[in-house]
Design a protein around this motif. Sequence first.
Motif, PDB file in Angstrom:
ATOM      1  N   THR A   1      16.763  11.412   5.012  1.00 17.58           N
ATOM      2  CA  THR A   1      16.774  12.862   4.778  1.00 17.58           C
ATOM      3  C   THR A   1      15.649  13.261   3.828  1.00 17.58           C
ATOM      4  O   THR A   1      14.931  14.244   4.068  1.00 17.58           O
ATOM      5  CB  THR A   1      18.136  13.285   4.186  1.00 17.58           C
ATOM      6  N   ALA A   2      15.471  12.478   2.752  1.00 21.59           N
ATOM      7  CA  ALA A   2      14.405  12.793   1.799  1.00 21.59           C
ATOM      8  C   ALA A   2      13.036  12.747   2.478  1.00 21.59           C
ATOM      9  O   ALA A   2      12.189  13.625   2.275  1.00 21.59           O
ATOM     10  CB  ALA A   2      14.433  11.802   0.635  1.00 21.59           C
TER      11      ALA A   2
ATOM     12  N   ILE B   1      14.948   5.604  -3.493  1.00 17.29           N
ATOM     13  CA  ILE B   1      16.020   4.830  -2.846  1.00 17.29           C
ATOM     14  C   ILE B   1      15.502   4.243  -1.529  1.00 17.29           C
ATOM     15  O   ILE B   1      15.677   3.057  -1.245  1.00 17.29           O
ATOM     16  CB  ILE B   1      17.259   5.725  -2.570  1.00 17.29           C
TER      17      ILE B   1
ATOM     18  N   ILE C   1      25.122   5.177   3.849  1.00 17.40           N
ATOM     19  CA  ILE C   1      24.912   6.385   3.040  1.00 17.40           C
ATOM     20  C   ILE C   1      23.509   6.381   2.441  1.00 17.40           C
ATOM     21  O   ILE C   1      22.791   7.384   2.498  1.00 17.40           O
ATOM     22  CB  ILE C   1      25.991   6.467   1.938  1.00 17.40           C
ATOM     23  N   LEU C   2      23.089   5.231   1.888  1.00 15.22           N
ATOM     24  CA  LEU C   2      21.755   5.145   1.281  1.00 15.22           C
ATOM     25  C   LEU C   2      20.665   5.387   2.333  1.00 15.22           C
ATOM     26  O   LEU C   2      19.675   6.077   2.075  1.00 15.22           O
ATOM     27  CB  LEU C   2      21.554   3.782   0.616  1.00 15.22           C
ATOM     28  N   THR C   3      20.857   4.829   3.533  1.00 17.95           N
ATOM     29  CA  THR C   3      19.869   5.035   4.599  1.00 17.95           C
ATOM     30  C   THR C   3      19.746   6.515   4.934  1.00 17.95           C
ATOM     31  O   THR C   3      18.636   7.049   5.037  1.00 17.95           O
ATOM     32  CB  THR C   3      20.283   4.264   5.873  1.00 17.95           C
ATOM     33  N   TYR C   4      20.885   7.186   5.080  1.00 20.42           N
ATOM     34  CA  TYR C   4      20.834   8.611   5.421  1.00 20.42           C
ATOM     35  C   TYR C   4      20.202   9.437   4.309  1.00 20.42           C
ATOM     36  O   TYR C   4      19.426  10.363   4.560  1.00 20.42           O
ATOM     37  CB  TYR C   4      22.226   9.132   5.792  1.00 20.42           C
ATOM     38  N   ILE C   5      20.494   9.075   3.047  1.00 19.05           N
ATOM     39  CA  ILE C   5      19.862   9.784   1.920  1.00 19.05           C
ATOM     40  C   ILE C   5      18.338   9.619   1.983  1.00 19.05           C
ATOM     41  O   ILE C   5      17.569  10.577   1.870  1.00 19.05           O
ATOM     42  CB  ILE C   5      20.394   9.242   0.569  1.00 19.05           C
ATOM     43  N   ALA C   6      17.891   8.377   2.207  1.00 20.66           N
ATOM     44  CA  ALA C   6      16.455   8.091   2.203  1.00 20.66           C
ATOM     45  C   ALA C   6      15.756   8.787   3.370  1.00 20.66           C
ATOM     46  O   ALA C   6      14.681   9.376   3.216  1.00 20.66           O
ATOM     47  CB  ALA C   6      16.224   6.581   2.270  1.00 20.66           C
TER      48      ALA C   6
ATOM     49  N   ALA D   1      15.543  10.397  -4.234  1.00 16.85           N
ATOM     50  CA  ALA D   1      15.950  10.026  -2.874  1.00 16.85           C
ATOM     51  C   ALA D   1      14.869   9.184  -2.205  1.00 16.85           C
ATOM     52  O   ALA D   1      15.162   8.208  -1.506  1.00 16.85           O
ATOM     53  CB  ALA D   1      16.227  11.281  -2.046  1.00 16.85           C
ATOM     54  N   ASP D   2      13.594   9.540  -2.444  1.00 20.16           N
ATOM     55  CA  ASP D   2      12.494   8.779  -1.858  1.00 20.16           C
ATOM     56  C   ASP D   2      12.443   7.364  -2.420  1.00 20.16           C
ATOM     57  O   ASP D   2      12.169   6.407  -1.692  1.00 20.16           O
ATOM     58  CB  ASP D   2      11.175   9.502  -2.125  1.00 20.16           C
TER      59      ASP D   2
END
Lengths: 206, 206, 206
Positions: free
Chosen positions: C14-15, C95, C7-12, C92-93
């Motif tokens: 995406t940002a 993270i 989840i954290l990878t996808y958030i980062a 997000a960045d």
Amino acid sequence: MDNLLYILTYIAVTASAISGALEARKYNMDIVGATTTAFVTAFGGGTVRDLLLGRTPVFWLTSPWLVVIVFIVGAISFYRIDTISNNLLAIADAIGLGLFSILGATYALQLDLSPVVAVLMGVVTGIFGGVLRDLFCNRIPSVFRQNTELYATCSFIGTWVFIFLHWLNIDSFISAAIAATIIFILRIAAVRFKMTLPAPKIGKGV
Amino acid sequence: MDNLLYILTYIAVTASAISGALEARKYNMDIVGATTTAFVTAFGGGTVRDLLLGRTPVFWLTSPWLVVIVFIVGAISFYRIDTISNNLLAIADAIGLGLFSILGATYALQLDLSPVVAVLMGVVTGIFGGVLRDLFCNRIPSVFRQNTELYATCSFIGTWVFIFLHWLNIDSFISAAIAATIIFILRIAAVRFKMTLPAPKIGKGV
Amino acid sequence: MDNLLYILTYIAVTASAISGALEARKYNMDIVGATTTAFVTAFGGGTVRDLLLGRTPVFWLTSPWLVVIVFIVGAISFYRIDTISNNLLAIADAIGLGLFSILGATYALQLDLSPVVAVLMGVVTGIFGGVLRDLFCNRIPSVFRQNTELYATCSFIGTWVFIFLHWLNIDSFISAAIAATIIFILRIAAVRFKMTLPAPKIGKGV
């Protein structure tokens, strides 16, 4: 002899790091930009060479001391060096040009690549540190500009001499010493006498 | 058939070298800059592809003749070509776009990578020569700009066609020929009819 | 735990893709430029890391879903996102900065490289996406400029903490979590309080 090579390497790397850091300061970079630019100037040519040849991990990943030196020299240059002798910097840089060109060609020959690409690897190793420094500073690489004194050309000529001596079966250390010295002298002469390459006489339109 | 591929490769590489050298001249580079830019335009896409896939030494290190041709063509273009037919250059360049896109995708499929990244490798091989040329000339890559005719898009569509034909188990040479021809025709049509991609209608502020 | 990392990878990612695409729009790029810039921002740091370490094919060649996500997010951002919360993007960045710095250092340690270069690989993984994005937009990388809030510095400090905890034989997941959190908090604090690095007091001339 190995000691001499070590000393020359450190001189050349130090010169690159100073030139990178001072260039970064001109463009209002901070210490992160200055040390990164110092790093790229010092190790960029060898890194491109290693990537193209497939020599990974690239050389500086296994030379932590060289990395530390570049960062320290870069940081000190950025914060503390107000003026520096351009002649001194040019001499130290010319040592690096000679040394790294021959090193690049040697690695290519070790992979049994042809003389043409060995010369190319030599020139790339010699000049791409400066090319990447200028890309980071957002300008056309100085080594590509018409009013720049011979730089890649010195590396090109000297590396061909090295290949020729190698082909004559001359001892590789002697060949390297002769060729690197030729590159060094050519570069110093080019700076001293402002030697440049001929520009095309035709227009710039296409 | 191999002969045809050879001839097409040389045509495409020559076109890239000419375009790189003439572009470099517009930016007041010297012969070092011109031949380097010619080189990067001709071999940049394939080099990035080889580095990403881990195919080292990269392809041109083992093709000295191709290297020599690029330097000679680059040097002659820089010093001697005053004007050149843009149509001729566009046709030769479109041949290269078709050829190199399919080649890039083929190498990715050989490594059993997924169709998505195979297409990506095709597009990268097709367009990154021009991208790197523009970075050296210190400007935003033309292939990324709003008023540029379809370029990456042609490569993208044709490479998907290639993947689709490959998935249907069509003979790989026939698939490649069909897909490269589609890319070629799309690109020529895009230049002829000034086809561009839609720009966003919303503002540029963030 | 793996789910959390995902989840954290996808958030980062995406940002990064959003920031790349919006930046590209500011510079009048088309959708090809926007998705390429999104791609380079999201995957540039990890790609440089993989190339330097010799981990090929590079990571995203075997993660087609991540590639697809970046293209879709990039395209939507380019055509549809009019304004976006800078705070949200910064969080997000940050993270991503924490996550990718520690990942880069971990890969270097797996190759038994020294702590100094492990930290360097961490910082490179964390910052080079943004550096390459800015090179494509033809400007000096923002992370190198004097008025930019601490960015590489957060990664540098946190990665040293990670190396130190690793040296103390703390469980590697716990070390990673602590270090990534430190990087995240430092970066958020730097943005919030506009913390920058000291500029040199001496002149810009050389």
